[in-house]
Scaffold this motif. Structure first.
Motif, short mmCIF file in Angstrom:
data_model
loop_
_atom_site.label_atom_id
_atom_site.label_comp_id
_atom_site.label_asym_id
_atom_site.label_seq_id
_atom_site.Cartn_x
_atom_site.Cartn_y
_atom_site.Cartn_z
N GLN A 304 0.83 -1.20 0.00
CA GLN A 304 0.00 0.00 0.00
C GLN A 304 0.87 1.25 0.00
OE1 GLN A 304 -2.07 -0.50 3.71
NE2 GLN A 304 -0.37 0.24 4.94
N LYS A 305 0.22 2.40 -0.17
CA LYS A 305 0.91 3.68 -0.03
C LYS A 305 1.19 3.94 1.44
CE LYS A 305 -1.20 5.88 -4.10
NZ LYS A 305 -2.05 7.02 -4.57
N SER A 306 2.25 4.69 1.71
CA SER A 306 2.59 4.99 3.09
C SER A 306 3.22 6.38 3.17
CB SER A 306 3.55 3.94 3.66
OG SER A 306 4.79 3.97 2.97
N ALA A 309 8.24 10.57 7.39
CA ALA A 309 8.76 11.94 7.56
C ALA A 309 7.98 12.92 6.69
CB ALA A 309 10.26 12.01 7.25
N GLY A 310 6.69 12.65 6.54
CA GLY A 310 5.83 13.54 5.74
C GLY A 310 5.95 13.36 4.25
N LEU A 311 6.75 12.39 3.80
CA LEU A 311 6.96 12.17 2.37
C LEU A 311 6.18 10.94 1.92
CD1 LEU A 311 10.83 12.76 2.22
CD2 LEU A 311 9.00 14.43 1.83
N PRO A 312 5.61 10.97 0.72
CA PRO A 312 4.87 9.81 0.23
C PRO A 312 5.81 8.66 -0.13
CG PRO A 312 4.97 11.52 -1.46
CD PRO A 312 5.56 12.11 -0.22
N MET A 313 5.48 7.47 0.36
CA MET A 313 6.30 6.29 0.13
C MET A 313 5.41 5.12 -0.30
SD MET A 313 9.48 7.05 0.77
CE MET A 313 10.10 8.69 1.17
N SER A 314 6.07 4.00 -0.59
CA SER A 314 5.38 2.75 -0.88
C SER A 314 5.79 1.73 0.18
CB SER A 314 5.77 2.23 -2.27
OG SER A 314 5.34 3.14 -3.28
N PHE A 315 4.81 1.01 0.69
CA PHE A 315 5.05 0.06 1.78
C PHE A 315 5.13 -1.35 1.21
CE2 PHE A 315 3.68 -2.59 5.39
CZ PHE A 315 4.56 -2.13 6.36
N PHE A 316 6.25 -2.02 1.48
CA PHE A 316 6.49 -3.39 1.01
C PHE A 316 6.60 -4.33 2.20
CE2 PHE A 316 7.50 -1.01 -2.70
CZ PHE A 316 7.44 -1.87 -3.79
N HIS A 389 9.73 0.76 3.98
CA HIS A 389 9.15 1.97 3.37
C HIS A 389 10.11 2.38 2.24
CE1 HIS A 389 5.94 2.81 6.30
NE2 HIS A 389 6.78 2.33 7.20
N PHE A 390 9.59 2.47 1.04
CA PHE A 390 10.45 2.57 -0.14
C PHE A 390 9.97 3.66 -1.07
CE2 PHE A 390 12.21 1.10 -4.21
CZ PHE A 390 13.50 0.76 -3.84
N GLU A 391 10.94 4.43 -1.62
CA GLU A 391 10.62 5.45 -2.62
C GLU A 391 10.95 4.85 -3.98
OE1 GLU A 391 9.59 8.08 -4.98
OE2 GLU A 391 11.77 7.85 -5.06
N LEU A 392 9.93 4.64 -4.80
CA LEU A 392 10.09 3.88 -6.04
C LEU A 392 10.93 4.60 -7.08
CD1 LEU A 392 6.43 2.55 -6.37
CD2 LEU A 392 8.45 1.16 -5.93
N PHE A 393 10.74 5.91 -7.23
CA PHE A 393 11.38 6.62 -8.34
C PHE A 393 12.90 6.67 -8.19
CE2 PHE A 393 12.45 10.30 -11.02
CZ PHE A 393 11.77 9.96 -12.17
N THR A 394 13.37 6.89 -6.98
CA THR A 394 14.82 6.96 -6.75
C THR A 394 15.40 5.63 -6.30
OG1 THR A 394 14.47 7.67 -4.46
CG2 THR A 394 14.67 9.39 -6.14
N GLY A 395 14.54 4.67 -5.96
CA GLY A 395 15.03 3.40 -5.45
C GLY A 395 15.61 3.52 -4.06
N SER A 396 14.99 4.35 -3.22
CA SER A 396 15.54 4.65 -1.89
C SER A 396 14.74 3.99 -0.79
CB SER A 396 15.56 6.17 -1.66
OG SER A 396 16.30 6.83 -2.65
N PRO A 397 15.34 3.06 -0.02
CA PRO A 397 14.70 2.58 1.20
C PRO A 397 14.92 3.59 2.31
CG PRO A 397 16.75 1.39 0.82
CD PRO A 397 16.59 2.36 -0.33
N VAL A 398 13.86 4.03 2.97
CA VAL A 398 14.00 5.07 4.00
C VAL A 398 13.80 4.51 5.40
CG1 VAL A 398 13.36 6.94 2.45
CG2 VAL A 398 11.58 5.75 3.74
#
Length: 541
Positions: A304-306, A309-316, A389-398
């Motif tokens: 799902q979306k997550s 730190a106030g930033l939109p992420m993707s939850f895996f 919690h992952f940012e898809l466009f940059t490939g960044s796990p936060v």
């Protein structure tokens, strides 16, 4: 405002061009520029910021250990149901460093040696490490169970060696100081000249289960032999030629595939080392990572979306699946489909050389029968699941937590007086959590490098779409409305004689006012009526 002089056609064309520019810029030009900038920043080329972070993560990972203390070992020895207490955590800083790096520009690869270092933080731990814990003897019971299962003909020799090394043999359970079990090491006395002892100690050494201490003694611990030592020679792609290959593992210790599982599919390296992922991923992609600790690749799936730190992420999340009902994964089973590990677990014996079952802590997400077989377990999604919690466009796990429980596949030792009544049960020993959550310093970099650019693009897109659409429609409307209100009128000048009669003057006035556009019926109303001959005579007299 006077709109009569406005050129609405020209204004409409300008607004339409603004709309086209906004669409082309927002959906074509800007994404291409952003993708190019992201790609240049994440490549594992020398001199890039991501390369420096990849070689040495500038902050420690959180590494927490929980142990399962067995409270009724005597009862279990008689075949009773085990009862355990989850104690911990012990908190460690985990530092990852990659050194002896070699770049191969032609192959687009990076070769390095990995080193993991754990530093105990008693100030952040619940336990001191001095406590005494009781659990199945990992070395003694591990050797007996594995030989009984795979090399039963050697049982008399191994049993004899066990009886000498661990004399006096009283229980299948070990009472030990926590830090000795985890890092400091338990001494194994191999000083006997008996052949059974020499053979057993040599076998344990060759399997990597123990490390030499001196000429007569070895040491055993869960993590001591791996602390601040080489963790293998890796070769990965740098992503310069193909960004989708960024970080993908090519070989480990000079082997391009494993030789552990019964099947080529299961022996492949799939994914990265879990510290880096390629950019431009989608929700349909899995986050694959290969782990030498379990000798296999695991892939987290989108849930799902997550927000982080106030930033939109993707939850895996990660699911260990049900190998029995997954034919493509039957190569992870000993004898599929009958001898596959229970749902939500992994048989790690081919990888670790002992009867070890891997799962999520407290058997979360696994077969409920595993939880029912051991008292004291309480699976909890928040505490025991594996997520990222992952940012898809940059490939960044936060933010991520990798949690793995190690249990012993315990059972009776046939024809053994002391261990013959042990129950058949998967008994948890300990579980580890490795995780990290980026602080504001690192999330701000992501915010300023990506999300502000995306906000700028969204602002330009919607402003140009709204202005262009409203302006074009409004200008078109005003243009056609102006044309509809304008009618060409031709003035008519009446020709009159100097001796014009009053009726002739009246006709001129009417014609000037109404022009030539009157219908014939109305037009005739302003002319004097014709007189009959009688009326004419009457007028003369």
């Amino acid at each position: 405002m006077d709109l009569k002089g406005r050129n609405f056609k020209k204004i409409g064309i300008i607004c339409a061009l603004v709309l086209v520019f906004g669409v082309v810029f927002s959906y074509g030009i800007f994404p291409s520029i952003l993708r190019f900038m992201i790609k240049q920043n994440v490549l594992l080329k020398p001199g890039t910021q991501i390369r420096d972070m990849f070689e040495k993560i500038p902050f420690p990972l959180d590494f927490k250990l929980h142990l399962f203390n067995v409270t009724n070992p005597e009862e279990i020895m008689r075949g009773g149901k085990p009862h355990v207490n989850d104690i911990g955590p012990l908190y460690f800083e985990e530092w990852k460093e990659k050194y002896d790096t070699v770049d191969n520009a032609e192959e687009d690869t990076l070769t390095f040696t990995l080193r993991n270092t754990w530093i105990f933080r008693p100030d952040l731990s619940v336990l001191t490490g001095e406590e005494i814990v009781t659990l199945p003897h990992p070395l003694m019971m591990g050797a007996l169970l594995m030989v009984q299962r795979d090399r039963e003909a050697m049982m008399p020799l191994v049993t004899k060696g066990i009886n000498i090394i661990f004399a006096p043999l009283e229980s299948a359970f070990l009472k030990v100081r926590i830090m000795d079990l985890l890092f400091d090491g338990i001494y194994i006395d191999c000083s006997s000249n008996d052949f059974a002892v020499k053979a057993l100690c040599s076998g344990l050494d060759s399997e990597g289960a123990v490390s030499p201490h001196n000429e007569t003694h070895y040491k055993f611990s869960f993590f001591g032999m791996r602390n601040h030592t080489d963790a293998g020679r890796w070769v990965v792609y740098r992503g310069v030629k193909n960004i989708r290959d960024l970080g993908r593992v090519i070989s480990f210790n000079d082997e391009t595939e494993m030789d552990i599982w019964d099947g080529d599919e299961c022996n492949q390296y799939i994914g990265t080392d879990s510290t880096i992922f390629p950019p431009f991923l989608t929700k349909q992609d899995r986050l694959w990572a290969w782990s030498p600790e379990v000798c296999r690749s695991l892939g987290a799936h989108y849930v799902q979306k997550s927000k982080y730190a106030g930033l939109p992420m993707s939850f895996f999340e990660l699911d260990f699946g049900d190998l029995k009902n997954e034919p493509h994964n039957h190569c992870f089973c000993r004898d599929p489909p009958d001898e596959c590990p229970p749902r939500g677990t992994m048989d790690l014996s081919p990888c670790l050389g002992g009867p070890i079952i891997g799962s999520k802590p407290h058997f979360y997400g696994a077969d409920p029968k595993l939880v029912e077989a051991v008292d004291g377990l309480a699976p909890n999604k928040e505490k025991h699941d594996v997520y990222i919690h992952f940012e898809l466009f940059t490939g960044s796990p936060v933010s991520a937590a990798k949690r793995l429980q190690f249990s012993m596949d315990l059972g009776p030792i046939h024809n053994h007086d002391l261990f013959g009544q042990l129950p058949q049960v998967i008994l948890p020993m300990f579980w580890a959590e490795e995780g990290a959550s980026l602080n504001k310093t690192w999330t701000n970099q992501l915010k300023y490098q990506l999300f502000l650019g995306l906000k700028f693009n969204a602002t330009v897109k919607w402003l140009t779409i709204i202005i262009g659409t409203v302006g074009a429609i409004g200008s078109a409307y005003m243009h056609f409305r102006k044309d509809a209100k304008t009618t060409d009128v031709t003035a008519v000048t009446a020709a009159t004689s100097p001796a014009a009669s009053p009726s002739s003057g009246k006709q001129a006035v009417v014609n000037l006012a109404l022009g030539k556009n009157l219908p014939p019926v109305i037009d005739g109303l302003d002319k004097p009526p014709k007189l009959t001959s009688a009326d004419a005579r009457h007028d003369r007299y």
